[in-house]
Structures are given as structure tokens and as C-alpha cells.
Design a protein around this motif. Sequence first.
Motif, PDB file in Angstrom:
ATOM      1  N   GLN A 113      43.385  30.806  46.832  1.00 18.17           N
ATOM      2  CA  GLN A 113      42.909  31.273  45.544  1.00 18.17           C
ATOM      3  C   GLN A 113      43.545  32.629  45.235  1.00 18.17           C
ATOM      4  O   GLN A 113      43.835  33.403  46.141  1.00 18.17           O
ATOM      5  CB  GLN A 113      41.388  31.437  45.568  1.00 18.17           C
ATOM      6  CG  GLN A 113      40.649  30.122  45.784  1.00 18.17           C
ATOM      7  CD  GLN A 113      40.837  29.167  44.623  1.00 18.17           C
ATOM      8  OE1 GLN A 113      40.620  29.526  43.479  1.00 18.17           O
ATOM      9  NE2 GLN A 113      41.250  27.950  44.914  1.00 18.17           N
ATOM     10  N   TYR A 114      43.741  32.905  43.964  1.00 17.78           N
ATOM     11  CA  TYR A 114      44.249  34.207  43.534  1.00 17.78           C
ATOM     12  C   TYR A 114      43.335  34.745  42.449  1.00 17.78           C
ATOM     13  O   TYR A 114      42.532  34.021  41.876  1.00 17.78           O
ATOM     14  CB  TYR A 114      45.703  34.099  43.050  1.00 17.78           C
ATOM     15  CG  TYR A 114      45.897  33.220  41.848  1.00 17.78           C
ATOM     16  CD1 TYR A 114      45.921  33.751  40.560  1.00 17.78           C
ATOM     17  CD2 TYR A 114      46.062  31.842  41.984  1.00 17.78           C
ATOM     18  CE1 TYR A 114      46.098  32.937  39.450  1.00 17.78           C
ATOM     19  CE2 TYR A 114      46.247  31.025  40.887  1.00 17.78           C
ATOM     20  CZ  TYR A 114      46.262  31.576  39.629  1.00 17.78           C
ATOM     21  OH  TYR A 114      46.436  30.768  38.529  1.00 17.78           O
ATOM     22  N   THR A 115      43.444  36.036  42.183  1.00 17.36           N
ATOM     23  CA  THR A 115      42.570  36.703  41.211  1.00 17.36           C
ATOM     24  C   THR A 115      43.296  36.865  39.893  1.00 17.36           C
ATOM     25  O   THR A 115      44.430  37.345  39.862  1.00 17.36           O
ATOM     26  CB  THR A 115      42.146  38.088  41.734  1.00 17.36           C
ATOM     27  OG1 THR A 115      41.505  37.914  42.997  1.00 17.36           O
ATOM     28  CG2 THR A 115      41.208  38.788  40.771  1.00 17.36           C
ATOM     29  N   ASN A 116      42.633  36.474  38.816  1.00 26.78           N
ATOM     30  CA  ASN A 116      43.219  36.641  37.494  1.00 26.78           C
ATOM     31  C   ASN A 116      42.156  37.182  36.546  1.00 26.78           C
ATOM     32  O   ASN A 116      41.666  36.469  35.682  1.00 26.78           O
ATOM     33  CB  ASN A 116      43.800  35.328  36.970  1.00 26.78           C
ATOM     34  CG  ASN A 116      44.574  35.525  35.692  1.00 26.78           C
ATOM     35  OD1 ASN A 116      45.028  36.628  35.394  1.00 26.78           O
ATOM     36  ND2 ASN A 116      44.734  34.478  34.927  1.00 26.78           N
ATOM     37  N   SER A 117      41.790  38.446  36.738  1.00 21.93           N
ATOM     38  CA  SER A 117      40.778  39.034  35.868  1.00 21.93           C
ATOM     39  C   SER A 117      41.455  39.682  34.658  1.00 21.93           C
ATOM     40  O   SER A 117      42.630  40.036  34.701  1.00 21.93           O
ATOM     41  CB  SER A 117      39.941  40.056  36.633  1.00 21.93           C
ATOM     42  OG  SER A 117      40.727  41.124  37.106  1.00 21.93           O
ATOM     43  N   ASP A 118      40.716  39.808  33.573  1.00 21.52           N
ATOM     44  CA  ASP A 118      41.232  40.388  32.336  1.00 21.52           C
ATOM     45  C   ASP A 118      41.216  41.909  32.451  1.00 21.52           C
ATOM     46  O   ASP A 118      40.173  42.540  32.303  1.00 21.52           O
ATOM     47  CB  ASP A 118      40.379  39.919  31.163  1.00 21.52           C
ATOM     48  CG  ASP A 118      40.894  40.400  29.818  1.00 21.52           C
ATOM     49  OD1 ASP A 118      41.793  41.263  29.781  1.00 21.52           O
ATOM     50  OD2 ASP A 118      40.369  39.921  28.792  1.00 21.52           O
ATOM     51  N   THR A 119      42.363  42.483  32.718  1.00 22.47           N
ATOM     52  CA  THR A 119      42.447  43.936  32.946  1.00 22.47           C
ATOM     53  C   THR A 119      42.283  44.742  31.666  1.00 22.47           C
ATOM     54  O   THR A 119      42.216  45.968  31.724  1.00 22.47           O
ATOM     55  CB  THR A 119      43.777  44.311  33.629  1.00 22.47           C
ATOM     56  OG1 THR A 119      44.870  43.897  32.806  1.00 22.47           O
ATOM     57  CG2 THR A 119      43.888  43.662  34.997  1.00 22.47           C
ATOM     58  N   PHE A 120      42.200  44.084  30.532  1.00 17.95           N
ATOM     59  CA  PHE A 120      41.943  44.788  29.273  1.00 17.95           C
ATOM     60  C   PHE A 120      40.444  44.867  28.976  1.00 17.95           C
ATOM     61  O   PHE A 120      40.027  45.557  28.061  1.00 17.95           O
ATOM     62  CB  PHE A 120      42.664  44.098  28.102  1.00 17.95           C
ATOM     63  CG  PHE A 120      44.149  44.033  28.306  1.00 17.95           C
ATOM     64  CD1 PHE A 120      44.907  45.193  28.356  1.00 17.95           C
ATOM     65  CD2 PHE A 120      44.784  42.820  28.465  1.00 17.95           C
ATOM     66  CE1 PHE A 120      46.277  45.139  28.559  1.00 17.95           C
ATOM     67  CE2 PHE A 120      46.157  42.759  28.662  1.00 17.95           C
ATOM     68  CZ  PHE A 120      46.903  43.925  28.707  1.00 17.95           C
ATOM     69  N   ASN A 121      39.647  44.134  29.751  1.00 14.49           N
ATOM     70  CA  ASN A 121      38.196  44.104  29.534  1.00 14.49           C
ATOM     71  C   ASN A 121      37.432  44.342  30.834  1.00 14.49           C
ATOM     72  O   ASN A 121      36.494  43.618  31.156  1.00 14.49           O
ATOM     73  CB  ASN A 121      37.774  42.768  28.905  1.00 14.49           C
ATOM     74  CG  ASN A 121      38.208  42.674  27.467  1.00 14.49           C
ATOM     75  OD1 ASN A 121      37.791  43.483  26.640  1.00 14.49           O
ATOM     76  ND2 ASN A 121      39.058  41.705  27.165  1.00 14.49           N
ATOM     77  N   GLY A 122      37.867  45.334  31.598  1.00 20.58           N
ATOM     78  CA  GLY A 122      37.130  45.732  32.796  1.00 20.58           C
ATOM     79  C   GLY A 122      37.593  45.125  34.092  1.00 20.58           C
ATOM     80  O   GLY A 122      37.157  45.554  35.160  1.00 20.58           O
ATOM     81  N   GLY A 123      38.462  44.116  34.040  1.00 22.21           N
ATOM     82  CA  GLY A 123      38.990  43.540  35.275  1.00 22.21           C
ATOM     83  C   GLY A 123      39.917  44.533  35.960  1.00 22.21           C
ATOM     84  O   GLY A 123      40.521  45.392  35.312  1.00 22.21           O
ATOM     85  N   THR A 124      40.029  44.430  37.257  1.00 19.26           N
ATOM     86  CA  THR A 124      40.857  45.386  37.999  1.00 19.26           C
ATOM     87  C   THR A 124      42.084  44.763  38.654  1.00 19.26           C
ATOM     88  O   THR A 124      42.992  45.483  39.047  1.00 19.26           O
ATOM     89  CB  THR A 124      40.025  46.083  39.083  1.00 19.26           C
ATOM     90  OG1 THR A 124      39.501  45.099  39.983  1.00 19.26           O
ATOM     91  CG2 THR A 124      38.896  46.906  38.473  1.00 19.26           C
ATOM     92  N   VAL A 125      42.126  43.429  38.771  1.00 23.73           N
ATOM     93  CA  VAL A 125      43.241  42.767  39.454  1.00 23.73           C
ATOM     94  C   VAL A 125      43.733  41.580  38.636  1.00 23.73           C
ATOM     95  O   VAL A 125      42.942  40.776  38.155  1.00 23.73           O
ATOM     96  CB  VAL A 125      42.832  42.286  40.868  1.00 23.73           C
ATOM     97  CG1 VAL A 125      43.953  41.483  41.520  1.00 23.73           C
ATOM     98  CG2 VAL A 125      42.448  43.459  41.749  1.00 23.73           C
TER      99      VAL A 125
END
Length: 165
Positions: A113-125
Amino acid sequence: MLENIKLNESNVTASIDAYIHHCLFGYNGVFKCGQQLKCEIINNNLLKIYDGLFINQGRFYRIAPGSYEEIKLENGVVGQKRYDLIVSHFETDGVNEKHEIKVISGEGETIPQYTNSDTFNGGTVSEMPLYLVEIDGISIKSVKSQFDIIPNLQELIDKMVMYKE
């Protein structure tokens, strides 16, 4: 909150710049320049990824023309299969940004699994998959690209002209 973006002053942050590019391109991928991140197997524990330009959530990265990145893999185990994922790893704390190419080692025959968070809305990775490596025993069985190729502007114009005719 409305922000005035002034390109001729010093208030354009890396985050604003990335947001503009993310809106313009709309997705992550590798551009048609250089060797387009071509991957070469050197031995059972070493890959080389060659030059190219890529974008991950609006942030541009490149492996300089004529150069490469060495990617080291963990040893395989005789009689076992494993999948590793090579990713473009971007991390931010809201002020500082870090980018690297990382290997996410798998366990068994499950794709990691990999991380794909929205870095424009609080995600960090944000991790963009580049290659999936299949390891059988101590040998690399295959290396498959996982990224989209982003067409250049001329190709898009040509497609629009053909569509119009």
C-alpha cells in the motif's frame, strides 16, 4: 479565505505554485522528455532510474539529463515471492517540503500500500507509484511502470486540430 496571488512579489509559496500546476495538469505523471524515467535492472538488488521530469500533486521533480538515481532493493528470499513498489514520495509539514524516490517493500505476494493524501487539504504525504517490482526468490522477475505519460502541448494541439477537422 481569498488569496491574491502576485507573481512579481515574494508571496508566492511553494504550496501556491504547486496548487496552480496541479490545477493546470490535473493529474500526476511523467512528461515526454529525457528518458522518461526509464528503469534498468543492474542486479538483483539494484535498479537505475534514468532522467526525466515528473509531477506529483503539482510539484515538479526531475532526474537531471544524463544522470540517474540508484534504487536499492532488499534481498529476496529463496522460495518466496514479493512485490516492491517504487514511489515518488512527497512529504510536507505545511512549511517544509521533502521529496525522494522510495522503495516500499512488500510482504509476500501482496502489492504494498502507498499513501496518497491531499496535501492541499491537510494531508502530509503523497506517494505516486513509479514502478512495481516482482521478486521471485532472489531474482527480479519483472519491473513494470505504474505512471501515466503526460502528452506535450504540441500533441494536444495536434489532437484538437484532428478533432476539429
